[in-house]
Write a protein that holds these residues in place. Structure first.
Motif, PDB file in Angstrom:
ATOM      1  N   SER A  19       0.851  -1.193   0.000  1.00 28.77           N
ATOM      2  CA  SER A  19       0.000   0.000   0.000  1.00 28.77           C
ATOM      3  C   SER A  19       0.883   1.237   0.000  1.00 28.77           C
ATOM      4  O   SER A  19       2.104   1.157   0.193  1.00 28.77           O
ATOM      5  CB  SER A  19      -0.921   0.020   1.221  1.00 28.77           C
ATOM      6  N   LEU A  20       0.248   2.382  -0.189  1.00 32.43           N
ATOM      7  CA  LEU A  20       0.996   3.642  -0.168  1.00 32.43           C
ATOM      8  C   LEU A  20       1.618   3.907   1.204  1.00 32.43           C
ATOM      9  O   LEU A  20       2.564   4.682   1.317  1.00 32.43           O
ATOM     10  CB  LEU A  20       0.092   4.802  -0.594  1.00 32.43           C
ATOM     11  N   ASP A  21       1.111   3.251   2.239  1.00 31.19           N
ATOM     12  CA  ASP A  21       1.698   3.390   3.575  1.00 31.19           C
ATOM     13  C   ASP A  21       3.137   2.866   3.631  1.00 31.19           C
ATOM     14  O   ASP A  21       3.877   3.179   4.560  1.00 31.19           O
ATOM     15  CB  ASP A  21       0.865   2.638   4.615  1.00 31.19           C
ATOM     16  N   HIS A  22       3.528   2.062   2.637  1.00 35.47           N
ATOM     17  CA  HIS A  22       4.873   1.483   2.623  1.00 35.47           C
ATOM     18  C   HIS A  22       5.887   2.338   1.855  1.00 35.47           C
ATOM     19  O   HIS A  22       7.042   1.933   1.706  1.00 35.47           O
ATOM     20  CB  HIS A  22       4.824   0.073   2.012  1.00 35.47           C
ATOM     21  N   THR A  41      17.000  -4.813 -12.360  1.00 35.47           N
ATOM     22  CA  THR A  41      16.000  -5.057 -11.322  1.00 35.47           C
ATOM     23  C   THR A  41      14.845  -4.072 -11.460  1.00 35.47           C
ATOM     24  O   THR A  41      14.924  -3.099 -12.195  1.00 35.47           O
ATOM     25  CB  THR A  41      16.590  -4.903  -9.903  1.00 35.47           C
ATOM     26  N   SER A  42      13.789  -4.336 -10.704  1.00 39.59           N
ATOM     27  CA  SER A  42      12.605  -3.467 -10.718  1.00 39.59           C
ATOM     28  C   SER A  42      12.605  -2.483  -9.551  1.00 39.59           C
ATOM     29  O   SER A  42      11.579  -1.895  -9.237  1.00 39.59           O
ATOM     30  CB  SER A  42      11.344  -4.327 -10.662  1.00 39.59           C
ATOM     31  N   VAL A  43      13.734  -2.300  -8.896  1.00 39.12           N
ATOM     32  CA  VAL A  43      13.814  -1.420  -7.732  1.00 39.12           C
ATOM     33  C   VAL A  43      13.536   0.021  -8.154  1.00 39.12           C
ATOM     34  O   VAL A  43      14.154   0.526  -9.087  1.00 39.12           O
ATOM     35  CB  VAL A  43      15.202  -1.518  -7.063  1.00 39.12           C
ATOM     36  N   PRO A  44      12.621   0.702  -7.459  1.00 38.51           N
ATOM     37  CA  PRO A  44      12.311   2.083  -7.850  1.00 38.51           C
ATOM     38  C   PRO A  44      13.400   3.064  -7.444  1.00 38.51           C
ATOM     39  O   PRO A  44      14.039   2.900  -6.400  1.00 38.51           O
ATOM     40  CB  PRO A  44      11.016   2.379  -7.085  1.00 38.51           C
ATOM     41  N   GLU A  45      13.587   4.090  -8.277  1.00 32.79           N
ATOM     42  CA  GLU A  45      14.458   5.189  -7.898  1.00 32.79           C
ATOM     43  C   GLU A  45      13.765   5.961  -6.774  1.00 32.79           C
ATOM     44  O   GLU A  45      12.539   5.927  -6.661  1.00 32.79           O
ATOM     45  CB  GLU A  45      14.717   6.074  -9.111  1.00 32.79           C
ATOM     46  N   PRO A  46      14.521   6.648  -5.914  1.00 29.62           N
ATOM     47  CA  PRO A  46      13.922   7.306  -4.748  1.00 29.62           C
ATOM     48  C   PRO A  46      12.725   8.198  -5.073  1.00 29.62           C
ATOM     49  O   PRO A  46      11.701   8.139  -4.382  1.00 29.62           O
ATOM     50  CB  PRO A  46      15.075   8.123  -4.167  1.00 29.62           C
ATOM     51  N   ASP A  47      12.829   8.991  -6.128  1.00 26.61           N
ATOM     52  CA  ASP A  47      11.734   9.915  -6.442  1.00 26.61           C
ATOM     53  C   ASP A  47      10.579   9.253  -7.177  1.00 26.61           C
ATOM     54  O   ASP A  47       9.593   9.903  -7.508  1.00 26.61           O
ATOM     55  CB  ASP A  47      12.257  11.120  -7.229  1.00 26.61           C
ATOM     56  N   ASP A  48      10.672   7.935  -7.417  1.00 27.48           N
ATOM     57  CA  ASP A  48       9.598   7.221  -8.103  1.00 27.48           C
ATOM     58  C   ASP A  48       8.989   6.134  -7.229  1.00 27.48           C
ATOM     59  O   ASP A  48       8.241   5.282  -7.713  1.00 27.48           O
ATOM     60  CB  ASP A  48      10.124   6.613  -9.412  1.00 27.48           C
ATOM     61  N   THR A  49       9.279   6.141  -5.943  1.00 27.71           N
ATOM     62  CA  THR A  49       8.760   5.086  -5.065  1.00 27.71           C
ATOM     63  C   THR A  49       7.232   5.096  -5.039  1.00 27.71           C
ATOM     64  O   THR A  49       6.599   4.043  -5.152  1.00 27.71           O
ATOM     65  CB  THR A  49       9.328   5.236  -3.641  1.00 27.71           C
ATOM     66  N   ARG A  50       6.631   6.274  -4.912  1.00 31.34           N
ATOM     67  CA  ARG A  50       5.168   6.348  -4.908  1.00 31.34           C
ATOM     68  C   ARG A  50       4.600   5.860  -6.241  1.00 31.34           C
ATOM     69  O   ARG A  50       3.633   5.104  -6.284  1.00 31.34           O
ATOM     70  CB  ARG A  50       4.700   7.771  -4.619  1.00 31.34           C
ATOM     71  N   GLY A  51       5.216   6.266  -7.354  1.00 26.34           N
ATOM     72  CA  GLY A  51       4.767   5.816  -8.670  1.00 26.34           C
ATOM     73  C   GLY A  51       4.881   4.311  -8.822  1.00 26.34           C
ATOM     74  O   GLY A  51       4.016   3.670  -9.431  1.00 26.34           O
TER      75      GLY A  51
END
Length: 195
Positions: A19-22, A41-51
């Motif tokens: 969820s967005l809580d994470h 990998t599919s790891v999000p960049e810091p500014d794209d974590t919500r996306g």
């Protein structure tokens, strides 16, 4: 096969619906090793974590993904993420992927335990006939981890997907049939007992 949000727990991990809580926890986990710099990998960049979370939840709403946050079962700290995906209910098949963990979790029981929980739920609760995995041909760590689960390498799909750096990857596919699950489960339980 009807895949719906569920919580799965066995020390040292707890898998909970993403969820967005994470968001903050995932950002911190990815920062442990700056994992977004790994192009395979599919790891999000810091500014794209919500996306990243929003895209996963959109895929869940479409019925083809069930994303989890992977938590430390004792502290509740977010360690990473994993998912069921490419769910084909009428064939009783799904894949496990979008898996990544904070670098400090590598070479621990985290991944083996999480995969045991996901495979056990898929085969023993959902009635999956087949569980699959796929990974970048350059991701040798992932290939070794999947093979340790007892999965069979099916082959390589050449020129399959674009990486975040713009290059195109070859994809290695793996699978495990329901009939192969009991032996695979026994081996995983022995490995975890030794850990």
């Amino acid at each position: 096969m009807h895949v719906r949000p569920v919580e799965l727990t066995q020390a040292p991990v707890r898998l909970v619906p993403l969820s967005l809580d994470h968001e903050d926890g995932l950002r911190a986990a990815a920062a442990d090793g700056e994992l977004w710099n790994l192009t395979f990998t599919s790891v999000p960049e810091p500014d794209d974590t919500r996306g990243y979370i929003e895209r996963a939840l959109a895929q869940q709403a479409a019925g083809n993904r069930l994303p989890f946050a992977v938590l430390d079962s004792a502290s509740g700290r977010v360690l990473g993420s994993t998912s069921y995906h490419d769910i084909v209910a009428d064939l009783d098949r799904l894949e496990i992927g979008y898996t990544w963990y904070a670098q400090s979790c590598w070479r621990t029981a985290i991944n083996t335990t999480a995969k045991l929980l996901l495979m056990q739920h898929a085969f023993e609760t959902l009635g999956a006939a087949l569980v699959g995995w796929r990974t970048d041909i350059l991701n040798l760590r992932s290939q070794a981890a999947i093979e340790r689960l007892g999965a069979h390498r099916e082959g390589v799909i050449r020129h399959d997907l674009r990486r975040r750096d713009g290059t195109v990857r070859d994809t290695v596919r793996y699978s495990l049939l329901a009939s192969e699950w009991p032996a695979a489960k026994a081996r995983l339980l022995v490995r975890l007992a030794r850990a």
